[in-house]
Design a protein around this motif. Sequence first.
Motif, short mmCIF file in Angstrom:
data_model
loop_
_atom_site.label_atom_id
_atom_site.label_comp_id
_atom_site.label_asym_id
_atom_site.label_seq_id
_atom_site.Cartn_x
_atom_site.Cartn_y
_atom_site.Cartn_z
N LEU A 1 0.60 -1.24 -0.03
CA LEU A 1 -0.14 -0.18 -0.17
C LEU A 1 0.62 1.24 0.18
O LEU A 1 0.64 2.16 -0.67
CB LEU A 1 -0.53 -0.03 0.64
CG LEU A 1 -1.98 -0.93 1.48
CD1 LEU A 1 -2.42 -0.97 2.80
CD2 LEU A 1 -3.17 -1.00 -0.09
N ARG B 1 0.71 4.01 -2.98
CA ARG B 1 0.33 4.97 -2.68
C ARG B 1 0.37 6.13 -3.72
O ARG B 1 -1.13 6.75 -3.81
CB ARG B 1 0.57 5.41 -1.24
CG ARG B 1 2.40 6.24 -1.66
CD ARG B 1 2.62 6.43 -0.45
NE ARG B 1 3.57 7.42 -0.03
CZ ARG B 1 5.29 7.00 -0.69
NH1 ARG B 1 5.38 6.02 -0.65
NH2 ARG B 1 6.08 7.94 -0.48
N GLU C 1 0.07 6.20 -7.05
CA GLU C 1 -0.97 4.90 -8.08
C GLU C 1 -2.15 5.24 -7.65
O GLU C 1 -3.31 5.19 -8.57
CB GLU C 1 -0.27 3.84 -8.73
CG GLU C 1 1.13 3.64 -9.65
CD GLU C 1 1.78 2.78 -10.05
OE1 GLU C 1 0.65 2.33 -11.00
OE2 GLU C 1 2.18 1.85 -9.76
N LEU C 2 -2.95 4.67 -6.57
CA LEU C 2 -3.83 4.65 -6.23
C LEU C 2 -4.39 6.18 -6.18
O LEU C 2 -5.95 5.90 -5.65
CB LEU C 2 -3.66 3.81 -4.68
CG LEU C 2 -3.19 2.29 -4.37
CD1 LEU C 2 -3.23 2.43 -3.34
CD2 LEU C 2 -4.58 1.45 -5.81
N ALA D 1 -7.50 -0.10 -11.47
CA ALA D 1 -7.42 -0.52 -10.44
C ALA D 1 -7.26 -2.17 -10.44
O ALA D 1 -6.97 -3.03 -9.13
CB ALA D 1 -8.46 0.09 -9.72
N LEU E 1 -3.90 -3.33 -11.00
CA LEU E 1 -2.99 -2.97 -9.25
C LEU E 1 -3.58 -4.25 -8.98
O LEU E 1 -2.80 -5.04 -7.78
CB LEU E 1 -3.29 -1.78 -8.95
CG LEU E 1 -2.71 -0.67 -8.99
CD1 LEU E 1 -2.87 0.57 -8.87
CD2 LEU E 1 -1.76 -0.30 -9.79
#
Length: 374
Positions: free
Chosen positions: A164, A168, A170-171, A186, A189
């Motif tokens: 995570l 972070r 990319e999210l 998403a 990922l």
Amino acid sequence: MSQGSGEERTEKPTPKRLREAKEKGQVPRSRELNGTIVLVVSAIALMLMGSMLVEGLAAIMQAAFSIERGRIMDPATLVQQFGSVIGGAFWLLTPLMALLVVAAMVGPVSMGGFSFSTKAIAFKAEKLNPIKGLGRIFSAKGLMELLKTVAKFLLVAMVSAMLLWSLRMELLSLANESLVQALGHAGTLFVWAFLALSSVLILVAVIDVPFQIYQHTKQLKMTLKEIKDESKETEGRPEVKGKIRALQREMSQRRMMEDVPSADVVITNPTHYAVALRYEREGSGAPRVIAKGADHMALRIREVAKTHGIAIVSAPPLARALYATTELEQEIPAELYVAVAHILAYVYQLNAAREQGGAEPVAPEDLPVPDEYK
């Protein structure tokens, strides 16, 4: 400790013990290995088949919700539409499900081989005993399973936190993408994170597999008394085996003595050894040993030979060589052909002289027996 005997189980399980355990379904198994294989295969399958599955499910959903207004109130249309959706989803997911079924079988088969036992799935009242159940929970094995579960949780939690943190940016950037692009990004990922977390469990499986094999072998270890008892049951008791061997020797000697009257000559040492030979002139083989013996058995062979008029020739080196190198019903060694030929020639001349009443020939001496046979 073995029950009742006080002996320690220090000996490795015998093949018979392992075979019986497998018949009862007692084979080494690692739930960690099984789960890891299924998760890793699932992640790889999603990477390879993910786009196809998403497109297929999207097509199924689009077809499911694309119903004409005039048919939406028709129950038959709804049943047909529902069947079409279920059938389409079934055929779409069948390859993935089949792959996971194979993956779920690879782990158990790779450790303990294929094993299906009705005894393992049979009902046992003792399994419902709460006291024994608590004993299994609070046993050393139960403690090990608890520690393994906690360690696995901590490992997965740590790797998840690292993933995570590394993803972070990319999210957060998903908010700037369109809906379709964000969903695809998403999904990518998610699949890579799923594969990373599944791969981490390989470390747990690598530790668990040797431990499960060790535990399985330890549970099946035997005492020296158990091994001796099994040997007696499998091979028979020593006194019984000795009696059987004695009967076999007696039968073999009886058959051997019945063959002596058909011999051409008996070669002796002159008292310690006796070897009876038979030569079939019509055949192409060498003379065969049809009876042999030492001491008392040699005496019996000579007595039977005298009774039936079989020629008895004293040739100590040749008798010892034949006795030591040739088994019953075997042809004599090639190195002894010449020496035996001298003996047979002498016997034929002797028999002819006795039939015709002539002078008996002189027995051969200094037979050509190789030094390594003397």
